[in-house]
Design an enzyme around this catalytic site. Sequence first.
Site: not given
Length: 430
Positions: A303, A395, A118, A18-19, A113
């Site tokens: 994570d 997600r 952030r 995903k990232n 999130c």
Amino acid sequence: MINGGTTLHGEVEISGAKNAAVAIIPAALMVDGVCVIENMPQISDTEMLLTILKELGAKIRYLNRSTVEIDCTDVWMQDAPYDLMRKIRASYYLIGAMLGRFGHAKTTMPGGCNFGVRPIDQHIKGMNALGADIDIKSGFIYADSRDGKLHGARIYLDKVSVGATMNIILAATLAQGRTIIENAAREPHIVDLANFLNSMGADIRGAGTDTVKVNGVDRLHGGSYALIPDQIEAGTYMVAAAATGGEVLIKNVIPRHLECISAKLRETGTIVQEYGDAVLVKGASALRKINVKTLPYPGFPTDMQPPMCALLCVANGTSVVTEGVYDNRFKYVNELRKMGAEIQVDGRVAVVEGGKRLSGAPVMACDLRAGAAMVIAGMCAAGTTVVEDVRFIERGYENFVGKLNSLGADIRIVDEPEERRGREKIVSIV
Ligand code: EPZ
């Protein structure tokens, strides 16, 4: 809804990272040609980014379930769907990509999130150094390169930041001259972004180390690329197998990316065997407590902190979990307490009193990885657990319920909220 008490057995295939995908899709915007990207995970974050590119004039086509063709030959700068941008953190990669392609950018402040502040100050520091003025007003980020082009620069990141490292790589790729990023993040998805860009004609060296060098090029040509497997998705299934005392072969992984997760699981007494592109995880009859601190790669991934915490609730003894990356990533602990977990949180440290039998309860998914943690806790608990807001989980985990079902978990989606019912895919599957 999860009926607990099942152990996971069988095999599971890991999807694309995903990232990596959420940076590589914006990167495709800079390619004056057609990109074919394989191993694309079917998750809502990638769907949203593909929709944004489509609104900017890209032609998007799925060649099969996990291969997408993106043609950005005729994209042009225009208002993009800001309502979508606001929903994901990765929308900030569009700043670097748009600056690279158009010389200016307009995006929203990133969503994503919610676990503490952030900021994006390191992103802004990088863009300023490359010659772009950044202005933030009424929820939008405006970026303008002073003379229509970006210029290479030497940038030292005050904080190790995955996003800032990737964003600066994007903006530097088509800048004039050489950019050096020092104190860069080293995550596998950063290497994946650099490899993607290099396969399209970029000149990026040192990704995966703390110093990345980018020699700007004039344009990027089309090509094809396959994403790396998702390190965190793999880690989540490893922890789920260990927590439920099962035996699972996790396929399509790069074991080297999982080394820290494997090492910490072995400390709990779990057996982890590595093969070329798979890991076999065998849960121990009784899990031992451990202490774990999350750090930038190659440290234990932040994570993986929530899923590991869920496992430590059912391990014997008192474990200490230290969150080394974010200032407030324990909000989900309240949800675990509803299931009988005994966890004390003080700032960035959580003390987990393990050895308890968790009891099923109605709980919330506070964010993507917290949602996965609640599912793991539900599989370990006695009774039924209902996790609300599974859209967070969708997600970042492709077919999470389906994959867990295939491993023997008693889990199903019980309520399809209105806005999701019959949602048409944003791009037609050819
Ligand atoms: C990426 O977020 C991931 N998201 C996160 O994964 C992951 O937790 C994080 O990297 C760390 O690995 C995406 O890739 C889309 P950072 P990012 O910049 O880039 C501070 C998931 O579950 N910081 O490395 O936002 C920041 O507040 C998500 O997949 C600044 O101070 O993370 C944090 O404390 C959750 N200024 C630390 O650095 C900045 O300009 C690391 O953040 C940027 C970050």
